[in-house]
Design an enzyme around this catalytic site. Structure first.
Site, mmCIF file in Angstrom:
data_model
loop_
_atom_site.group_PDB
_atom_site.id
_atom_site.type_symbol
_atom_site.label_atom_id
_atom_site.label_comp_id
_atom_site.label_asym_id
_atom_site.label_seq_id
_atom_site.Cartn_x
_atom_site.Cartn_y
_atom_site.Cartn_z
ATOM 1 N N GLY A 196 0.881 -1.159 0.132
ATOM 2 C CA GLY A 196 0.143 0.139 0.086
ATOM 3 C C GLY A 196 0.725 1.334 0.107
ATOM 4 O O GLY A 196 0.538 2.245 0.308
ATOM 5 N N GLY A 197 2.118 1.060 -0.423
ATOM 6 C CA GLY A 197 2.943 2.371 -0.656
ATOM 7 C C GLY A 197 3.405 3.124 0.840
ATOM 8 O O GLY A 197 3.631 4.236 0.782
ATOM 9 N N SER A 210 4.816 -5.394 -2.887
ATOM 10 C CA SER A 210 4.784 -3.756 -2.908
ATOM 11 C C SER A 210 5.457 -3.355 -1.966
ATOM 12 O O SER A 210 6.757 -3.457 -1.478
ATOM 13 C CB SER A 210 3.569 -3.293 -3.461
ATOM 14 O OG SER A 210 3.676 -1.998 -3.840
#
Length: 493
Positions: free
Chosen positions: A77-78, A160
């Site tokens: 989710g960055g 991610s």
């Protein structure tokens, strides 16, 4: 289950602590709330600042004597949100023939997880989102045996920002070996700009101004003021904002990120890998063919590409963005529903932020450990028609099963791409169980050869035609170019 106390009030921006002891039996019958992410409207169902919970899926017959391999998943989710929270691990446990324990969990993100300043350090802790993850790994070491897991056989896996977090745990405390995991898997390692604390004082000052705490003095009263605010007031300051000196629009994709705190992260990650300051374990790292397509703007000119890159990597100068565009001067095919320079923006950002960090880290790990690499290239008609190719984390539906990732799977995973699901899932399960994707792989799937720095071979995952390939000379050269910009991008010094 709680793995840490509620990080509220005076525990905001502090390392997580043990939760209070609860007598009796707690019913684990529903998924817990997730942590607040960037730009979420307050209030919101299923979201709470009291969010440090862990989920465990284990075979029903498992006992403390089972000593099953443990799969710990770190969602992405960055670092600004938890987009992979509470994914269902039941199917991978079942498809492992009841031979693994699956774990996932929440950690603080956005302003709650990555607010940075010397004023935070003086009366709190930096990178508390990463410290939440570390606390969870210690929780697994202490308690997973009660669920049938082997505390000495834990594989960490992330997607991610979760994959970037996997890399962070490999280099945590300068590569200190705390014996918390024996293998590491990473889908699309995310390396945004990772500034030093002095470079982030402006973020803290903005938070003070946006919450009404700016007039507090002495300095120690500023963080105390923030800790006394209601959640809603902090969430109102948890939004997209430009980096200093950059235009108001378009804003950066990832405003809150980990910082170089000198303790948990002692230096920029690529620099630590290059200096062999990492925990040496078998790894499985890979990316998707079109990593940048979900992030790039619909650019219609070179200047639009340059502005986008500069807004996300604010130290880039006009001369450097010109050099970047020169790397991508070879014409790329036009894409449906997109302007002419979108393919360049997509490839440049995808390689700078995901693909090249993954390849460069693999190279720095050297030959002292098993390394497996992949490129996910499963074609989906809907993705092709919308011009995004094989986008970021498209393999997630195959890793966990399309029914288990919260409605993010494309319809093709239940139809013409259904055959790739057991292939991918079995490779991942095999890596968790044996630290090698080949041992328990799906019948008929190709042998996954180990990576070496000369051949640079990786597995291409495609429905019906998975195979090994070597990274092209052109891609190697572009990744060497991006690594050369590591100081400017704040990925390495």
């Amino acid at each position: 289950m709680r793995f840490a106390a509620a990080p509220v009030g005076d525990l905001r921006w502090r390392a997580p602590v043990e939760p209070p002891r609860i007598e009796g039996v707690e019913k684990a019958t529903r998924l817990p709330p997730i942590c607040w992410g960037l730009a979420m409207d307050y209030p919101k169902d299923g979201v709470d600042e009291d969010c440090l919970f862990v989920n465990v899926w284990t075979p029903s017959r498992a006992t403390p004597q089972s000593k099953l391999p443990v799969w710990v998943f770190i969602g992405g989710g960055g670092y600004i949100s938890l987009t992979n929270a509470n994914w269902n691990g039941a199917e991978v446990v079942e498809k492992s023939d009841q031979n693994i324990v699956m774990v996932n969990f929440n950690y603080r993100v956005g302003i709650f997880g990555f607010l940075a300043s010397e004023r935070v350090r003086e009366n709190g802790d930096l990178n508390v989102g990463l410290l939440d993850q570390r606390m969870l790994l210690h929780w697994v070491k202490k308690h997973i045996g009660e669920f049938g897991g082997d505390p000495d056989h834990v594989v960490i896996h992330g997607a991610s920002a979760g994959a970037g977090s996997v890399a962070m745990h490999m280099i945590a405390y300068g590569g200190r070996e705390d014996k918390l995991f024996v293998g590491a898997a990473a889908e699309s390692i995310f390396f945004p700009a990772q500034p030093t604390v002095p470079e982030l004082e402006y973020q803290f000052d903005r938070a003070l101004n946006q919450t009404g705490c700016q007039d507090k003095s002495p300095r120690s009263e500023q963080i105390s003021c923030l800790r006394k605010l209601p959640t809603a007031a902090l969430q109102a300051a948890n939004f997209y904002q430009p980096f200093p000196g950059r235009p108001q629009w378009p804003q950066p994709l990832f405003y809150w990120t980990p910082c170089i705190d000198g303790t948990f992260i002692t230096d920029l990650p690529s620099n630590l890998f290059q200096r062999s300051r990492f925990v040496n374990v078998p790894v499985l790292f890979g990316t998707d063919t079109d990593e940048g397509s979900l992030f790039a703007p619909n650019a219609d000119s070179p200047s639009a590409v340059a502005t986008f890159l500069g807004n996300n990597y604010p130290n880039l100068t006009p001369n450097l963005t010109t050099s970047i565009l020169a790397q991508y001067s070879k014409p790329l095919p036009s894409l449906p529903q997109h302007a002419p320079y979108f393919p360049i923006a997509s490839r440049a950002y995808g390689e700078a932020t995901f693909i090249c960090p993954s390849l460069n880290v693999l190279t720095h790990l050297g030959n002292s450990t098993k390394r497996f690499s992949y490129r996910y290239n499963v074609q989906d008609e809907e993705n092709i028609a919308s011009g995004v190719g094989v986008p970021h984390l498209f393999e997630a539906a195959a890793v966990f099963g399309p029914d288990n990732i919260g409605g993010h799977a494309k319809a093709s995973y239940w139809t013409y791409n259904a055959p790739i699901v057991p292939v991918v899932m079995k490779y991942w399960i095999s890596f968790v169980r044996a630290l090698d994707p080949n041992v328990y792989r799906e019948n008929g799937s190709p042998k996954w050869k180990e990576w070496d720095n000369k051949g640079m071979e990786r597995l291409v995952l495609e429905t019906g035609k998975s195979r090994m390939e070597s990274v092209s000379e052109e891609e190697r050269e572009r990744c060497a170019f991006w690594e050369g910009l590591g100081e400017v991008l704040e990925q390495r010094r």
